[in-house]
Design a protein around this motif. Structure first.
Motif, PDB file in Angstrom:
ATOM      1  N   LEU A 104       0.969  -1.158   0.095  1.00  0.00           N
ATOM      2  CA  LEU A 104      -0.058  -0.130  -0.106  1.00  0.00           C
ATOM      3  C   LEU A 104       0.763   1.256   0.014  1.00  0.00           C
ATOM      4  CD1 LEU A 104      -3.153   0.269   2.124  1.00  0.00           C
ATOM      5  CD2 LEU A 104      -1.877   2.181   1.386  1.00  0.00           C
ATOM      6  N   ALA A 106       0.577   5.355   0.044  1.00  0.00           N
ATOM      7  CA  ALA A 106      -0.265   6.351   0.380  1.00  0.00           C
ATOM      8  C   ALA A 106       0.640   7.814   0.019  1.00  0.00           C
ATOM      9  CB  ALA A 106      -0.795   6.309   1.614  1.00  0.00           C
ATOM     10  N   LYS A 117      -0.444  11.158  -8.096  1.00  0.00           N
ATOM     11  CA  LYS A 117      -1.013   9.776  -7.993  1.00  0.00           C
ATOM     12  C   LYS A 117      -1.114   9.026  -9.419  1.00  0.00           C
ATOM     13  CE  LYS A 117      -5.193   9.527  -8.335  1.00  0.00           C
ATOM     14  NZ  LYS A 117      -6.118   9.567  -9.206  1.00  0.00           N
ATOM     15  N   THR A 133      -6.467   5.226  -6.565  1.00  0.00           N
ATOM     16  CA  THR A 133      -7.817   6.370  -6.360  1.00  0.00           C
ATOM     17  C   THR A 133      -8.110   6.816  -7.857  1.00  0.00           C
ATOM     18  OG1 THR A 133      -6.609   6.701  -4.419  1.00  0.00           O
ATOM     19  CG2 THR A 133      -8.286   8.096  -5.281  1.00  0.00           C
ATOM     20  N   ASN A 138     -10.499  11.070  -2.330  1.00  0.00           N
ATOM     21  CA  ASN A 138      -9.328  10.834  -1.519  1.00  0.00           C
ATOM     22  C   ASN A 138      -9.808  11.031   0.299  1.00  0.00           C
ATOM     23  OD1 ASN A 138      -9.832  13.550  -1.187  1.00  0.00           O
ATOM     24  ND2 ASN A 138      -7.627  14.047  -2.399  1.00  0.00           N
ATOM     25  N   LEU A 143     -11.822   6.919  -0.290  1.00  0.00           N
ATOM     26  CA  LEU A 143     -10.571   5.955   0.162  1.00  0.00           C
ATOM     27  C   LEU A 143     -11.069   4.483   0.371  1.00  0.00           C
ATOM     28  CD1 LEU A 143      -7.191   6.626   1.735  1.00  0.00           C
ATOM     29  CD2 LEU A 143      -8.610   5.093   2.662  1.00  0.00           C
ATOM     30  N   THR A 146     -12.048   2.844  -2.883  1.00  0.00           N
ATOM     31  CA  THR A 146     -11.024   2.306  -3.724  1.00  0.00           C
ATOM     32  C   THR A 146     -10.119   1.214  -3.093  1.00  0.00           C
ATOM     33  OG1 THR A 146     -10.359   4.702  -4.374  1.00  0.00           O
ATOM     34  CG2 THR A 146      -8.724   3.026  -4.541  1.00  0.00           C
ATOM     35  N   ALA A 147     -10.019   1.124  -1.934  1.00  0.00           N
ATOM     36  CA  ALA A 147      -9.380   0.017  -1.390  1.00  0.00           C
ATOM     37  C   ALA A 147     -10.006  -1.344  -1.607  1.00  0.00           C
ATOM     38  CB  ALA A 147      -8.937   0.073  -0.038  1.00  0.00           C
ATOM     39  N   LEU A 159      -3.023   4.948  -3.031  1.00  0.00           N
ATOM     40  CA  LEU A 159      -4.237   5.753  -2.331  1.00  0.00           C
ATOM     41  C   LEU A 159      -3.718   7.037  -1.996  1.00  0.00           C
ATOM     42  CD1 LEU A 159      -5.435   3.002   0.245  1.00  0.00           C
ATOM     43  CD2 LEU A 159      -6.313   3.618  -2.293  1.00  0.00           C
ATOM     44  N   GLU A 160      -4.594   8.114  -2.564  1.00  0.00           N
ATOM     45  CA  GLU A 160      -4.573   9.563  -2.366  1.00  0.00           C
ATOM     46  C   GLU A 160      -5.117   9.975  -1.232  1.00  0.00           C
ATOM     47  OE1 GLU A 160      -6.143  13.675  -4.460  1.00  0.00           O
ATOM     48  OE2 GLU A 160      -5.589  11.943  -5.654  1.00  0.00           O
ATOM     49  N   THR A 176      -6.535   2.087   6.052  1.00  0.00           N
ATOM     50  CA  THR A 176      -5.859   1.545   5.010  1.00  0.00           C
ATOM     51  C   THR A 176      -4.167   1.789   5.615  1.00  0.00           C
ATOM     52  OG1 THR A 176      -5.990   3.548   3.502  1.00  0.00           O
ATOM     53  CG2 THR A 176      -7.351   1.708   3.232  1.00  0.00           C
TER      54      THR A 176
END
Length: 471
Positions: A104, A106, A117, A133, A138, A143, A146-147, A159-160, A176
């Motif tokens: 992950l 970020a 991103k 994302t 975001n 978020l 998206t995950a 991930l933004e 996350t």
């Protein structure tokens, strides 16, 4: 999403099942909040907003194939009922992320998050399966959604993370937990909500505080050229990797220049080698974004040559961010109307000038939102900068903030029709329709609430005077 049974989801979110004949049924599709996105096997999250209540669509989404609804009350169709759907969504995201084998990544910052991103997604995505994302979703809803779109095949989850106050990024990082955290910059975006740059730095730095230690693989990617970001090195136990044009940066750019069309070119240096990059994107500000993406990719194992090749091929994924349209009549429209803050305004104006060498340039600008007590000074400064950069025409669109833009230009030395204040998007369209000439370059930029994308889109669709249709 990875397949989970309704019983397992109910246990994870602390919910009660209602009207579910068989709780072993699995959610095999996406988790969505928009009923139009439902496909067979999906889980529909019923948010209650000011104008629309997702619970009202429960029957329709199940008819469309949704396995169940995540709701706050029974809805007469298969549902998992919880006290708060946002909290439940976050818990589900945390559970899925822990099950995944993905790394992950970020990122946060005051400006350039979405563009960076998108670069990271394209660089990593050409190397291994990557989920990222979409747009700038975001926040505490976008978020986790998206995950939850990641699958067993996903290797990288990018991930933004946005913030409107202290504690927001800490909360997102708890949902996350990232292994790699990138902080781009600390600027003036949302300064009216935060109260000052120091408070913004405090909030952005919550990302590096959330990272695992260097011994556990944590890596903090920090901008060596921003003192407030660089100082965040003391707030993390993760390995620190610096990027920027500073000689002390681990990943840096040398020989930075712009092509005749305004696209950045530079020599990328990494700890394992160097390679040349010429980007498809417009504006020198993308060099910093590219270096940030390169630092992330290098930390994850890509070579300098692989990174440079990917950066040179990367384009724009998110709409209304320096979208360039070349009209048949030779007019160039640059649609950067998704959002604006002082830093991104300055970068966009410089990009306009670089793209417009030898051509007439137009800056169609509107309000920068959420600047608080700094609003007057910041709008005045942008108007002045347009004059200093020799932008040919400034069109300030909207209310009091636009008048400040125009006043700044006037006080800096603009006169006559070099700068003009118009009331709204339609007035800007009418003005430009009459005055644009073949070869002109037009930048359109403002905060999202102003809606200047209409100006850019309408102009982009017109090839000659008279073809512009107001919408």
């Amino acid at each position: 999403m990875i397949a989970l049974s309704l019983a397992e989801i109910a246990a994870v979110v602390g919910g009660q099942t209602h009207d579910i004949p068989d709780t072993s049924v699995q959610v095999t599709g996406p988790v969505v909040r928009d009923s139009r996105e439902v496909v067979p096997g999906a889980l529909f999250v019923a948010f209650s907003g000011e104008r629309v209540d997702g619970h009202d669509f429960a029957e329709a989404v199940v008819d469309a194939g949704a396995a169940a609804v995540l709701a706050t009350r029974p809805v007469g169709v298969p549902a998992i009922v919880v006290d708060d759907v946002q909290t439940a969504l976050g818990a589900l995201a945390r559970h899925v992320v822990e099950r995944l084998g993905a790394t992950l990544v970020a990122l946060t910052g005051s400006a350039g998050k979405t563009s960076t991103k998108d670069l990271i997604a394209q660089v990593l995505g050409g190397w291994a399966p990557t989920v990222f994302t979409p747009g700038s979703l975001n926040n505490e809803i976008g978020l986790p959604l998206t995950a939850l779109s990641a699958t067993e095949e996903t290797k990288f989850l990018v991930l933004e993370m946005g913030a409107r106050g202290i504690g927001h990024i800490r909360y997102l990082a708890e949902l996350t937990p990232p292994k790699v955290g990138l902080v781009l910059n600390v600027g003036s975006a949302h300064i009216g909500e935060f109260g000052g740059r120091e408070q913004i730095a405090q909030a952005k730095g919550e990302l590096v505080e959330s990272l695992p230690s260097a011994a556990d693989g944590g890596a903090a990617i920090l901008n060596a050229d921003d003192p407030l970001v660089r100082a965040m090195a003391s707030r993390t136990k993760a390995k620190v990797v610096l990027f920027g044009e500073s000689a002390e940066a681990d990943v840096r750019a040398e020989n930075v220049r712009l092509t005749d069309s305004g696209q950045p070119s530079f020599r990328l240096h990494t700890p394992s080698g160097a390679s040349d990059v010429t980007m498809r994107l417009y504006g020198e500000h993308h060099v910093s974004n590219a270096l940030a993406a390169a630092a992330v990719a290098h930390e994850l194992g890509m070579s300098a040559t692989e990174i440079a090749t990917a950066l040179s091929g990367a384009g724009t994924l998110s709409r209304w961010r320096m979208e360039v349209t070349e009209r048949p009549d030779g007019v160039t429209i640059v649609n950067d109307a998704y959002n604006a803050n002082p830093e991104s305004m300055r970068a966009a104006l410089k990009a306009l000038v670089a793209m417009g060498k030898g051509r007439r340039t137009w800056a169609v600008l509107g309000k920068m939102a959420e600047l608080g007590d700094e609003a007057l000074a910041e709008h005045d400064a942008v108007g002045r900068l347009a004059v200093r950069l020799n932008v040919s025409k400034l069109v300030a669109v909207g209310g009091i903030e636009a008048s400040w833009l125009q006043l700044g230009a006037y006080n800096e030395g603009s006169w006559g029709e070099e700068s003009v204040h118009v009331s709204d998007a339609q007035a800007a369209i009418d003005l430009l329709r009459k005055q644009l000439r073949p070869g002109d370059v037009v930048l359109v930029k403002a905060s999202r609430s102003v809606g200047l994308e209409r100006v850019a889109q309408t102009l982009a669709e017109a090839g000659t005077e008279g073809e512009v249709a107001a919408r």
